[in-house]
Design a protein around this motif. Structure first.
Motif, mmCIF file in Angstrom:
data_model
loop_
_atom_site.group_PDB
_atom_site.id
_atom_site.type_symbol
_atom_site.label_atom_id
_atom_site.label_comp_id
_atom_site.label_asym_id
_atom_site.label_seq_id
_atom_site.Cartn_x
_atom_site.Cartn_y
_atom_site.Cartn_z
ATOM 1 N N GLN A 1 0.832 -1.210 0.000
ATOM 2 C CA GLN A 1 0.000 0.000 0.000
ATOM 3 C C GLN A 1 0.867 1.261 0.000
ATOM 4 O O GLN A 1 0.577 2.224 -0.711
ATOM 5 C CB GLN A 1 -0.939 0.001 1.204
ATOM 6 N N LEU A 2 1.928 1.236 0.793
ATOM 7 C CA LEU A 2 2.805 2.406 0.850
ATOM 8 C C LEU A 2 3.607 2.573 -0.438
ATOM 9 O O LEU A 2 3.856 3.696 -0.878
ATOM 10 C CB LEU A 2 3.725 2.323 2.071
ATOM 11 N N VAL A 3 4.022 1.480 -1.048
ATOM 12 C CA VAL A 3 4.728 1.547 -2.339
ATOM 13 C C VAL A 3 3.801 2.146 -3.400
ATOM 14 O O VAL A 3 4.230 2.967 -4.219
ATOM 15 C CB VAL A 3 5.252 0.151 -2.759
ATOM 16 N N ALA A 4 2.528 1.755 -3.379
ATOM 17 C CA ALA A 4 1.563 2.321 -4.327
ATOM 18 C C ALA A 4 1.436 3.831 -4.115
ATOM 19 O O ALA A 4 1.406 4.604 -5.089
ATOM 20 C CB ALA A 4 0.209 1.631 -4.176
ATOM 21 N N ALA A 5 1.395 4.249 -2.850
ATOM 22 C CA ALA A 5 1.320 5.693 -2.561
ATOM 23 C C ALA A 5 2.589 6.388 -3.042
ATOM 24 O O ALA A 5 2.532 7.500 -3.600
ATOM 25 C CB ALA A 5 1.125 5.917 -1.057
ATOM 26 N N GLU A 6 3.731 5.735 -2.875
ATOM 27 C CA GLU A 6 5.009 6.295 -3.330
ATOM 28 C C GLU A 6 5.007 6.432 -4.855
ATOM 29 O O GLU A 6 5.393 7.465 -5.403
ATOM 30 C CB GLU A 6 6.152 5.394 -2.858
ATOM 31 N N GLU A 7 4.554 5.392 -5.551
ATOM 32 C CA GLU A 7 4.503 5.411 -7.019
ATOM 33 C C GLU A 7 3.527 6.463 -7.532
ATOM 34 O O GLU A 7 3.743 7.062 -8.595
ATOM 35 C CB GLU A 7 4.108 4.026 -7.551
ATOM 36 N N ASP A 8 2.442 6.685 -6.781
ATOM 37 C CA ASP A 8 1.457 7.698 -7.164
ATOM 38 C C ASP A 8 1.902 9.109 -6.792
ATOM 39 O O ASP A 8 1.251 10.085 -7.163
ATOM 40 C CB ASP A 8 0.099 7.409 -6.506
ATOM 41 N N GLY A 9 3.000 9.206 -6.043
ATOM 42 C CA GLY A 9 3.548 10.502 -5.671
ATOM 43 C C GLY A 9 2.815 11.193 -4.528
ATOM 44 O O GLY A 9 2.975 12.397 -4.334
ATOM 45 N N ASP A 10 2.030 10.446 -3.772
ATOM 46 C CA ASP A 10 1.313 11.090 -2.672
ATOM 47 C C ASP A 10 1.642 10.493 -1.300
ATOM 48 O O ASP A 10 0.841 10.544 -0.381
ATOM 49 C CB ASP A 10 -0.208 11.074 -2.919
ATOM 50 N N ILE A 11 2.849 9.945 -1.178
ATOM 51 C CA ILE A 11 3.274 9.418 0.118
ATOM 52 C C ILE A 11 3.719 10.583 1.015
ATOM 53 O O ILE A 11 4.382 11.513 0.560
ATOM 54 C CB ILE A 11 4.399 8.363 -0.057
ATOM 55 N N THR A 12 3.335 10.539 2.263
ATOM 56 C CA THR A 12 3.741 11.595 3.198
ATOM 57 C C THR A 12 5.128 11.271 3.743
ATOM 58 O O THR A 12 5.574 10.113 3.669
ATOM 59 C CB THR A 12 2.759 11.696 4.383
ATOM 60 N N PRO A 13 5.830 12.259 4.309
ATOM 61 C CA PRO A 13 7.140 11.979 4.904
ATOM 62 C C PRO A 13 7.065 10.910 6.007
ATOM 63 O O PRO A 13 7.941 10.051 6.093
ATOM 64 C CB PRO A 13 7.579 13.331 5.462
ATOM 65 N N ALA A 14 6.019 10.936 6.834
ATOM 66 C CA ALA A 14 5.877 9.943 7.908
ATOM 67 C C ALA A 14 5.660 8.553 7.315
ATOM 68 O O ALA A 14 6.192 7.548 7.812
ATOM 69 C CB ALA A 14 4.727 10.318 8.843
ATOM 70 N N GLU A 15 4.887 8.470 6.228
ATOM 71 C CA GLU A 15 4.659 7.178 5.574
ATOM 72 C C GLU A 15 5.936 6.666 4.930
ATOM 73 O O GLU A 15 6.195 5.458 4.923
ATOM 74 C CB GLU A 15 3.546 7.304 4.525
ATOM 75 N N ASP A 16 6.751 7.562 4.398
ATOM 76 C CA ASP A 16 8.030 7.181 3.797
ATOM 77 C C ASP A 16 8.958 6.577 4.852
ATOM 78 O O ASP A 16 9.625 5.566 4.606
ATOM 79 C CB ASP A 16 8.664 8.402 3.120
ATOM 80 N N VAL A 17 8.973 7.180 6.038
ATOM 81 C CA VAL A 17 9.776 6.647 7.154
ATOM 82 C C VAL A 17 9.236 5.277 7.558
ATOM 83 O O VAL A 17 9.993 4.332 7.777
ATOM 84 C CB VAL A 17 9.772 7.622 8.353
ATOM 85 N N LEU A 18 7.903 5.172 7.649
ATOM 86 C CA LEU A 18 7.283 3.896 8.015
ATOM 87 C C LEU A 18 7.603 2.818 6.986
ATOM 88 O O LEU A 18 7.892 1.671 7.347
ATOM 89 C CB LEU A 18 5.766 4.058 8.155
ATOM 90 N N LEU A 19 7.595 3.157 5.701
ATOM 91 C CA LEU A 19 7.910 2.193 4.650
ATOM 92 C C LEU A 19 9.307 1.603 4.855
ATOM 93 O O LEU A 19 9.488 0.381 4.782
ATOM 94 C CB LEU A 19 7.801 2.858 3.264
ATOM 95 N N ALA A 20 10.264 2.433 5.154
ATOM 96 C CA ALA A 20 11.632 1.945 5.399
ATOM 97 C C ALA A 20 11.664 1.035 6.629
ATOM 98 O O ALA A 20 12.323 -0.014 6.622
ATOM 99 C CB ALA A 20 12.582 3.127 5.576
#
Length: 184
Positions: A133-152
């Motif tokens: 789900q987070l990768v999809a948000a990243e690919e769509d360009g709408d991932i938040t900074p907190a979600e990016d940290v969570l993805l890692a």
């Protein structure tokens, strides 16, 4: 203490003895189990000591239930044995990975390892769904900074799960699942 008892191969019987017919009386739904020696459960349960733990276990030794009072156990399709209270492991509880062997309760290490592998696989499946789900948000360009940290953190968590040695099961120390930290 008298010799600890174990009775094997309980099964339902419809061939009732005079005593069983008398016990049943008008209760037509009352069931009777006999062990492999043909002795009725109602008689066998009187042979157990009062100060022992009664254990219901399958033919492979896996414990499925237990109680201090034998009349709280239903023996059909299983075996019943007793364990001295001083031989009951402090961490014994069900569900768990426990075997009945020689009137003792022992850890089923092989079963625990299989259970730990299944538990790890379920955790990895759940975290992979979150990652996707987070990768999809990243690919769509709408991932938040907190979600990016969570993805890692989730990717690191999944890698940790994948590489965990499970030979210590059932005493595996599972890592905590990362959570999304609130943005300010």
């Amino acid at each position: 203490m008298s010799k600890l008892k174990t009775f094997y191969g309980f099964r339902l019987t419809k061939d009732l003895t005079e005593k069983q017919l008398e016990i049943r009386g008008d209760m037509m739904a009352m069931l009777f189990n006999i062990d492999k020696e043909g002795v009725c459960w109602y008689d066998r349960r009187e042979e157990f000591a009062e100060d022992t733990l009664k254990v219901k276990f399958m033919d492979d030794g896996v414990i499925v239930s237990y109680d201090m009072k034998p009349y709280n156990l239903y023996p059909e399709g299983a075996n019943i044995g007793e364990v001295s209270l001083e031989d009951v492991p402090a961490d014994f509880k069900l569900p768990g990975y426990w075997l009945f062997k020689d009137n003792k309760i022992v850890v089923d290490f092989e079963g625990a390892k299989i259970g730990a592998e299944r538990f790890r696989d379920r955790k990895m499946s759940t975290v992979t769904e979150q990652i996707n789900q987070l990768v999809a948000a990243e690919e769509d360009g709408d991932i938040t900074p907190a979600e990016d940290v969570l993805l890692a953190k989730l990717r690191s968590y999944r890698s940790t799960l994948r590489r965990m040695p499970l030979d210590a099961a059932p005493n595996v120390k599972w890592p905590d699942l990362p959570v999304l930290e609130e943005e300010e």
